[in-house]
Scaffold this active site. Structure first.
Site, PDB file in Angstrom:
ATOM      1  N   SER A 265       0.843  -1.199   0.000  1.00 45.76           N
ATOM      2  CA  SER A 265       0.000   0.000   0.000  1.00 45.76           C
ATOM      3  C   SER A 265       0.875   1.245   0.000  1.00 45.76           C
ATOM      4  O   SER A 265       2.092   1.179   0.188  1.00 45.76           O
ATOM      5  CB  SER A 265      -0.876   0.005   1.252  1.00 45.76           C
ATOM      6  OG  SER A 265      -0.062   0.273   2.384  1.00 45.76           O
ATOM      7  N   LYS A 266       0.199   2.368  -0.190  1.00 48.42           N
ATOM      8  CA  LYS A 266       0.910   3.637  -0.178  1.00 48.42           C
ATOM      9  C   LYS A 266       1.609   3.839   1.164  1.00 48.42           C
ATOM     10  O   LYS A 266       2.716   4.362   1.231  1.00 48.42           O
ATOM     11  CB  LYS A 266      -0.108   4.758  -0.430  1.00 48.42           C
ATOM     12  CG  LYS A 266       0.485   6.137  -0.330  1.00 48.42           C
ATOM     13  CD  LYS A 266      -0.508   7.189  -0.710  1.00 48.42           C
ATOM     14  CE  LYS A 266      -0.508   8.378   0.230  1.00 48.42           C
ATOM     15  NZ  LYS A 266       0.797   8.840   0.635  1.00 48.42           N
ATOM     16  N   ARG A 267       0.957   3.386   2.222  1.00 52.31           N
ATOM     17  CA  ARG A 267       1.546   3.555   3.547  1.00 52.31           C
ATOM     18  C   ARG A 267       2.895   2.834   3.682  1.00 52.31           C
ATOM     19  O   ARG A 267       3.808   3.318   4.321  1.00 52.31           O
ATOM     20  CB  ARG A 267       0.576   3.082   4.630  1.00 52.31           C
ATOM     21  CG  ARG A 267       0.241   4.222   5.589  1.00 52.31           C
ATOM     22  CD  ARG A 267      -0.843   3.845   6.557  1.00 52.31           C
ATOM     23  NE  ARG A 267      -2.042   3.361   5.892  1.00 52.31           N
ATOM     24  CZ  ARG A 267      -2.706   2.269   6.258  1.00 52.31           C
ATOM     25  NH1 ARG A 267      -2.287   1.532   7.264  1.00 52.31           N
ATOM     26  NH2 ARG A 267      -3.811   1.911   5.615  1.00 52.31           N
ATOM     27  N   ASP A 270       5.489   5.000   2.131  1.00 53.38           N
ATOM     28  CA  ASP A 270       5.825   6.140   3.001  1.00 53.38           C
ATOM     29  C   ASP A 270       6.716   5.675   4.151  1.00 53.38           C
ATOM     30  O   ASP A 270       7.688   6.322   4.510  1.00 53.38           O
ATOM     31  CB  ASP A 270       4.552   6.771   3.576  1.00 53.38           C
ATOM     32  CG  ASP A 270       3.731   7.459   2.485  1.00 53.38           C
ATOM     33  OD1 ASP A 270       4.300   7.701   1.404  1.00 53.38           O
ATOM     34  OD2 ASP A 270       2.536   7.742   2.712  1.00 53.38           O
ATOM     35  N   GLU A 288      -1.148  17.113   0.436  1.00 55.45           N
ATOM     36  CA  GLU A 288      -0.139  16.065   0.647  1.00 55.45           C
ATOM     37  C   GLU A 288       0.541  15.692  -0.681  1.00 55.45           C
ATOM     38  O   GLU A 288      -0.111  15.555  -1.712  1.00 55.45           O
ATOM     39  CB  GLU A 288      -0.818  14.818   1.232  1.00 55.45           C
ATOM     40  CG  GLU A 288       0.160  13.749   1.625  1.00 55.45           C
ATOM     41  CD  GLU A 288      -0.497  12.369   1.755  1.00 55.45           C
ATOM     42  OE1 GLU A 288       0.212  11.439   2.116  1.00 55.45           O
ATOM     43  OE2 GLU A 288      -1.708  12.240   1.471  1.00 55.45           O
TER      44      GLU A 288
END
Ligand code: GLU
Length: 507
Positions: A265-267, A270, A288
């Site tokens: 996922s994007k998380r 990050d 963001e």
């Protein structure tokens, strides 16, 4: 393959395209090109509530950056257009009505509140997974339970409605997936999905099937998350009488987190410091900024090469593939079922490999803005030589200047480890010999090397007793590119000045 291959990538413009989406586009592209077929891009924007401005142009730009140009798309019309579902609205209703007429679909008048109440009631009765289906539909408000007159009155009154598929009870739905083999589902497990909404728009399921049929799609290659919808799609083909020309399905494996623990996922990006989007994306609402591969200094070739290997392998040891080599090598048979773990280090490795293949002029153009920012003015040929010397050590174009920093500025500090391990009492004397001996050459790398070797011989010492010390004096670092090339590029005056300064500073 008999009919000419037509495949589509069908993203919904609801946000930035995830790298998983680009992989889907890539595999469609490769499959199409491999079979001399057609690669189509269709924008699935029927759910107007989820549309995000810029998402469509982001998709277009991403595919362009990756070199995955569709043969037919909203921007390149073909004979099956338009390619944006919102522009095809008028097409879908007739199919929903045909299904109603043939008793394969029905009007449902239940309000959102009524449906919620039904779910609540079921939950209380310890049946948490309430579905609108062949059993429950009989106690709901729809054209199967209401009289013909009541239905007509409601429609005439413009009462809100949806159209649901009348999924049969206890029938086997089976299809062959190119990657997963036979998939068999009992229709009792499929709910009566809404296929058409009161706002006059079809839902994804109906629009997707109608368009795949009308656009003569032969293969549906898409992410695994659509596998649960596939039996419903097969039923739709059957009900619409299109089963004979139903496309072949191929559901691609998931892209997993680096530790293999769930979907990437994007998380994760990050948290672990890598992009999950091809291009940078700025969320207009929150401000963001999400990183993009392009902006981080990745070459599209490296990004594509990484994606190609997330689920597919060539069955050989070859790792570097250009897009056309991928076209040549690709086959769905070599796409695996198991999720593919994402490895950010591997993407960096690919980038490094591709960077080395770029010519110096191309790299010079890429670092131009950085040179300007640092107010570095440099002669072209000298810049090319510096790039040639340092590019082996760079992963991103931005690393080149970092690696080459000492060419533009003499070192002001000296790597402590090298100083403490290598700088001995006799180092200054040896370096002075280097200076003198080098002075007698034409300062070409090859002559400098010969001169250096002669000193080592005279002194009966190995390279390790003088090489690292000279490097330290010239660059301040313990490691770097070829020493003699560095001297040649720095030239006599600068080399001598740096040796002198190092002796003063370190000793
Ligand atoms: N619009 C769907 C998506 O956003 C397409 C799924 C499919 O390829 O059928 O992924």
């Amino acid at each position: 393959m008999s009919a000419s291959v037509r495949v589509r990538f069908a993203p919904s413009p609801t946000g930035p395209l995830h790298m998983g989406g680009v992989r889907t586009a890539l595999y469609n592209y490769l499959f199409a090109k491999k079979h001399n077929g057609t690669f189509i891009l269709r924008i699935e924007d029927t759910d107007q509530t989820r549309l995000v401005d810029k998402a469509e142009s982001y998709i277009k730009e991403s595919l362009e950056w990756c070199g995955l140009q569709p043969d037919e798309s909203p921007w390149k019309d073909g004979k099956y257009g338009p390619y944006r579902q919102s522009e095809r609205k008028h097409l879908y209703r007739q199919y929903a009505e045909q299904l109603i007429k043939e008793d394969k679909a029905y009007y449902a008048f239940d309000t959102a509140e009524e449906l919620d109440a039904m779910r609540e009631k079921a939950k209380k009765a310890k049946m948490p997974n309430w579905q609108y289906n062949s059993v429950t539909r009989n106690s709901m408000k729809n054209s199967l339970t209401l009289s013909e007159d009541e239905v007509k009155a409601k429609l005439d009154n413009n009462e809100p409605y949806t159209i649901r598929l009348k999924v049969p009870r206890n029938e086997e739905v089976r299809f062959h997936d190119e990657i997963r083999g036979w998939v068999v589902v009992n229709s009792s497990n499929i709910d009566d999905k809404v296929i058409f909404k009161g706002d006059g728009m079809p839902t994804y399921h109906l629009a997707n099937i109608v368009d795949d049929h009308l656009m003569k799609i032969t293969h549906v290659i898409r992410g695994e998350e659509w596998l649960p919808s596939a039996p419903l799609h097969v039923l739709l083909y059957r009900f619409l009488g299109w089963e004979d020309t139903m496309p072949t399905f191929a559901h691609l494996p998931l892209i997993l987190k680096p530790d293999g623990n769930g979907k990437l996922s994007k998380r994760d990006g990050d948290r672990l410091g890598f992009p999950v989007f091809p291009l940078q994306w700025i969320n207009d609402e929150t401000g963001e900024i999400s990183m993009g591969y392009r902006e981080q200094g990745y070459f599209p070739e490296a990004f594509i090469n990484t994606l190609a290997f997330l689920g597919w392998n060539p069955g050989t040891n070859q790792e570097i593939f250009t897009l056309s080599e991928l076209v040549e090598a690709f086959s769905l048979e070599r796409v695996g079922k198991a999720g593919a773990k994402f490895d950010a280090k591997k993407t960096e490795w690919y980038n490094q490999q591709y960077l080395r293949t770029k010519d110096n002029k191309t790299l010079a153009e890429l670092i131009e803005p950085q040179l300007a920012d640092n107010k570095i003015e440099i002669d072209r040929d000298r810049l090319y030589s510096i790039i040639e010397l340092t590019k082996e050590r760079a992963t991103f174009p931005g690393d080149i200047l970092k690696e080459a920093e000492f060419f533009f500025e003499a070192p002001s500090t000296y790597d402590e480890r090298t100083v403490s391990k290598k700088w001995k009492e006799n180092t200054p004397e040896l370096l002075n010999k280097v200076k003198d001996r080098f002075g007698g050459t034409d300062y070409s790398a090859s002559e400098l090397e010969l001169a250096f070797k002669a000193i080592l011989e005279d002194e009966s010492i190995g390279f390790g007793k003088l090489g690292p010390q000279l490097r330290l004096a010239l660059t301040g670092k313990g490691m770097g590119p070829s020493l003699f090339q560095i001297c040649e590029l720095l030239g006599k005056e600068e080399t001598e000045a740096r040796i002198k300064r190092a002796i003063e500073e370190i000793s």
